[in-house]
Design a protein around this motif. Structure first.
Motif, short mmCIF file in Angstrom:
data_model
loop_
_atom_site.label_atom_id
_atom_site.label_comp_id
_atom_site.label_asym_id
_atom_site.label_seq_id
_atom_site.Cartn_x
_atom_site.Cartn_y
_atom_site.Cartn_z
N ASN A 96 43.74 52.13 48.29
CA ASN A 96 42.88 52.69 49.32
C ASN A 96 41.88 51.63 49.75
N SER A 97 42.14 50.99 50.89
CA SER A 97 41.18 49.95 51.31
C SER A 97 40.35 50.40 52.49
N SER A 98 39.91 51.66 52.44
CA SER A 98 39.09 52.12 53.57
C SER A 98 37.74 51.46 53.56
N GLU A 99 37.29 51.00 52.39
CA GLU A 99 35.97 50.37 52.35
C GLU A 99 36.05 48.88 52.52
N GLY A 100 37.17 48.38 52.96
CA GLY A 100 37.25 46.95 53.20
C GLY A 100 37.97 46.26 52.06
N HIS A 101 38.33 45.02 52.34
CA HIS A 101 39.01 44.24 51.33
C HIS A 101 38.47 42.83 51.41
N LEU A 102 38.92 42.01 50.50
CA LEU A 102 38.44 40.64 50.46
C LEU A 102 39.40 39.78 51.26
N GLU A 103 38.85 39.02 52.20
CA GLU A 103 39.70 38.17 53.02
C GLU A 103 39.08 36.79 53.08
N SER A 104 39.93 35.78 53.06
CA SER A 104 39.39 34.42 53.11
C SER A 104 39.18 34.02 54.57
N ASN A 105 38.55 32.87 54.76
CA ASN A 105 38.32 32.39 56.12
C ASN A 105 39.63 31.98 56.76
N ASP A 106 39.63 31.99 58.09
CA ASP A 106 40.85 31.65 58.82
C ASP A 106 41.33 30.26 58.50
N GLY A 107 42.64 30.17 58.25
CA GLY A 107 43.23 28.86 58.06
C GLY A 107 42.99 28.26 56.68
N ASP A 108 42.34 29.04 55.81
CA ASP A 108 42.05 28.49 54.50
C ASP A 108 42.34 29.55 53.46
N PRO A 109 43.46 29.42 52.73
CA PRO A 109 43.84 30.52 51.85
C PRO A 109 43.18 30.51 50.50
N GLU A 110 42.32 29.55 50.21
CA GLU A 110 41.74 29.49 48.86
C GLU A 110 40.65 30.52 48.69
N LEU A 111 40.60 31.10 47.53
CA LEU A 111 39.54 32.05 47.23
C LEU A 111 39.06 31.82 45.81
N LEU A 112 37.79 32.06 45.61
CA LEU A 112 37.21 31.90 44.28
C LEU A 112 36.33 33.12 44.04
N VAL A 113 36.62 33.87 42.99
CA VAL A 113 35.86 35.09 42.73
C VAL A 113 35.20 34.98 41.36
N PHE A 114 33.90 35.20 41.32
CA PHE A 114 33.14 35.13 40.08
C PHE A 114 32.75 36.54 39.68
N ILE A 115 33.13 36.96 38.46
CA ILE A 115 32.89 38.34 38.03
C ILE A 115 32.14 38.34 36.71
N PRO A 116 30.88 38.73 36.69
CA PRO A 116 30.19 38.89 35.40
C PRO A 116 30.32 40.32 34.90
N PHE A 117 30.36 40.47 33.61
CA PHE A 117 30.42 41.80 33.01
C PHE A 117 29.08 42.15 32.40
N THR A 118 28.86 43.45 32.24
CA THR A 118 27.59 43.86 31.66
C THR A 118 27.59 43.70 30.15
N SER A 119 28.76 43.63 29.57
CA SER A 119 28.80 43.33 28.14
C SER A 119 30.10 42.57 27.89
N ASP A 120 30.21 41.99 26.74
CA ASP A 120 31.44 41.22 26.46
C ASP A 120 32.65 42.14 26.44
N VAL A 121 33.72 41.69 27.04
CA VAL A 121 34.93 42.52 27.07
C VAL A 121 36.10 41.71 26.54
N LYS A 122 37.14 42.46 26.14
CA LYS A 122 38.39 41.81 25.78
C LYS A 122 39.40 42.20 26.85
N ILE A 123 40.04 41.25 27.45
CA ILE A 123 40.93 41.51 28.57
C ILE A 123 42.36 41.36 28.11
N LYS A 124 43.12 42.44 28.33
CA LYS A 124 44.52 42.41 27.91
C LYS A 124 45.40 41.96 29.06
N SER A 125 45.14 42.50 30.23
CA SER A 125 45.96 42.08 31.38
C SER A 125 45.18 42.26 32.67
#
Lengths: 400, 204
Positions: B52-81
């Motif tokens: 459901n992308s009614s609230e928008g999605h992340l899109e890169s600038n025109d002509g440049d497909p690179e994206l870098l996303v920085f995500i901090p967590f509120t506490s330490d997590v273990k990521i399985k997948s």
């Protein structure tokens, strides 16, 4: 209060010796840099500013981003003019310096002073701009000094490549009497910062311009905030009161439009005869219910400097005519009454006339029907606040 | 609400597994090379809302497909997948590289540094695919940086959903929160109970 790290790129090429900005381009640039640094550090204490030069032997970083204003000002001393500006290298080195800033939470911004001709082509500048945009670096460009053929277009192309959501700006400053720093103070390069930056900038402008502060009340909010606040509050109160009174008078004017039509026709027919003006003054005085309110309005209008400008213009016209021809002056005054049909102005004029005539009637030895007294009446009414002293002198002599 | 997995979903609830989005510190999420500043926050939502992308999605600038996303967590997590839903017409990202517990990474850093793990992505428009992590390296993640260097040939890169599966520990990574450092002792900072009149020894 945006938390920001800024790198300022200074042009110290040979073109900066030119004196078309006072005292010379380089000094004007240095003053502007000083003011920018001050504004940045004042708007947020954790802001950092760094400086580099683009010409000379090569791009050289004078001071890396620091919040110590003294260090920045010190490094501006003893800079030498020479060489050619390398804009592309300058911006890239600035970007590198910002990348290694200590506080990664700061937004990155580069301010470039482009005073000499630009030898890079548009495509290269656009590429640099896109790279800055990708790394979310904002860019402010100050285009001054040499007015090359393609320079403004190249810089505009660079700006549009960098600009992301209006965070980057460009300012073109032509040579002229105003100092470079004064022109910059009114631009988004400063005012974007909000209250803090603009307050500092405004204070600096006041100091530089020697007292012409451009504030509403001639009081610097930084120097005397309570006085500025009090003045602002009283101005708003008066404005509100005036609006309420104007609304009331407008209602009454609408109500009594029938009654006013007759005196209007009397205006056009009777262009002479002071007695006529007195009689219609009496008519209108009867028509107007809230004389007191109108008096209050007139008092307020007199206390406020800016009454309607058209009113003032007519005042000056008529005060000159007063010396020549009282009849002509009366006709002018009646035409003012015609055109200024808003309840506000009309009631002001009328109240003036009736009030003054009533006062004169009570004075001993003064006959209200005396033509010279009528002249005095009419002329006094027209001057409002300004030329009262000047005209009263000759009129008073005339009366005697 | 089809799960699209080839197992039967009655034994466990798929959506609860992908609940690490609740531990993301949304206010500090940032992205580089996004066309609309702030649009990155819309890609972190519940598993059911992933398409459901009614609230928008992340899109890169025109002509440049690179994206870098920085995500901090509120506490330490273990990521399985990790699961990524991209856009259609070649705008899906084709590669993913992640970095853990590093702040302030920009594109030149991302391109030169060795990633903790890399994946080749496929076009995953319904979000059924997940990419497993080397769990031992993702045991205490305070923040994660996702680098999408390329896409499947589109002009821009679009990302509609990023999900993390794993567990949240209660450990907080971040350190000194409210410590007052004093150069000189200030008595007003150290009001005792007797002074503020709370104790029983109040004598008239």
């Amino acid at each position: 209060m945006v938390l920001e790290a800024t790198m300022i790129c200074i042009d110290n090429s040979e073109w900066m010796r030119n004196g078309d900005y006072a005292p010379n381009r380089f000094q004007a640039q240095a003053d502007a840099v000083n003011i920018i640094c001050g504004a940045k550090t004042q708007s947020n204490p954790e802001n950092t500013v760094g400086v580099l030069t683009m010409a000379g032997k090569g791009v050289r970083v004078l001071v890396t981003p620091t919040s110590d204003l003294g260090k920045i000002l010190a490094c501006m001393h003893g800079l030498e003019i020479g060489g050619e500006m390398n804009l592309a290298a300058g911006i890239q080195v600035a970007q590198l310096a910002l990348k290694h800033r200590q506080n990664k939470k700061q937004q990155q911004r580069i301010i470039v002073f482009a005073g000499s001709p630009i030898k890079h082509d548009k495509k290269m500048l656009e590429m640099i701009g896109r790279k800055l945009k990708k790394n979310s670096v904002a860019l402010d460009i100050v285009d001054f000094g040499e007015e090359d053929d393609g320079k403004p277009e190249k810089l505009e192309a660079l700006l549009s490549a960098v600009n992301n959501n209006d965070t980057s700006h460009i300012v073109h400053v032509p040579a002229g009497p105003n100092a470079l720093s004064d022109v910059l103070i009114n631009t988004p390069i400063f005012t974007r910062d909000g209250e803090g930056g603009s307050g500092f900038a405004a204070a600096a402008a006041a100091a530089a311009a020697g007292g012409v502060s451009g504030f509403d009340f001639g009081v610097d909010p930084n120097l005397d905030p309570e006085l500025a606040l009090a003045l602002r509050v009283s101005m708003e109160e008066e404005r509100a009161r005036q609006e309420a009174a104007a609304k009331k008078a407008a209602e009454e004017a609408a109500k009594e439009k029938g009654g006013e039509q007759q005196p209007a026709s009397q205006d056009t027919t009777m262009t002479e005869g002071p007695s006529a003006s007195a009689s219609e003054a009496e008519n209108k005085k009867d028509d107007l219910m809230d004389d007191e309110n109108a008096l209050l309005q007139r008092a307020l209008a007199m206390s406020m400097d800016d009454t309607t400008s058209s009113h003032d213009v007519r005042d000056t016209d008529m005060s000159e005519a007063a010396a020549d021809d009282p009849d002509l002056q009366l006709a002018l005054q009646l035409s003012v009454q015609d055109s200024a049909k808003e309840g506000n102005d009309v009631s002001k004029l009328l109240a003036d006339q009736s009030f003054v005539s009533s006062i004169l009637a009570t004075l001993p030895g003064v006959d209200p029907n005396d033509p010279s007294v009528k002249d005095l009446l009419a002329s006094m009414q027209n001057q409002s606040e300004q030329k009262k002293d000047e005209d009263k002198g000759p009129d008073g002599d005339e009366k005697k | 609400m089809a799960c699209m997995h080839d197992h039967s979903c009655e034994d466990h609830d798929c959506s609860s597994n992908w609940s690490l989005y609740k531990h993301i510190d949304l206010s500090k999420v940032s992205a580089l090379n996004e066309a609309v500043p702030g649009s990155v926050k819309s890609v972190f939502k519940a598993w059911e809302q992933r398409l459901n992308s009614s609230e928008g999605h992340l899109e890169s600038n025109d002509g440049d497909p690179e994206l870098l996303v920085f995500i901090p967590f509120t506490s330490d997590v273990k990521i399985k997948s990790i699961s990524v839903v991209g856009g259609a017409d070649g705008t899906s990202p084709s590669k993913l590289r992640v970095f853990i517990n590093r702040e302030g990474i920009d594109f030149s850093d991302a391109q030169s540094m060795q990633a903790v793990q890399e994946w080749d992505l496929v076009e995953n428009l319904n979000g059924a695919l997940e990419y497993q992590t080397r769990y031992s390296k993702f045991q205490s993640v305070g923040n994660i940086t996702l680098h999408f260097p390329d896409n499947f040939g589109g002009d821009t890169t679009q990302i509609h959903y990023i999900g993390f599966k794993g567990e949240a520990t209660q450990l907080k990574r971040d350190v000194v929160a409210t410590i007052v450092y004093e150069l000189m002792p200030n008595p007003s900072d150290h009001k005792t109970k007797a002074e503020s009149g709370g104790g029983l020894s109040h004598i008239e």
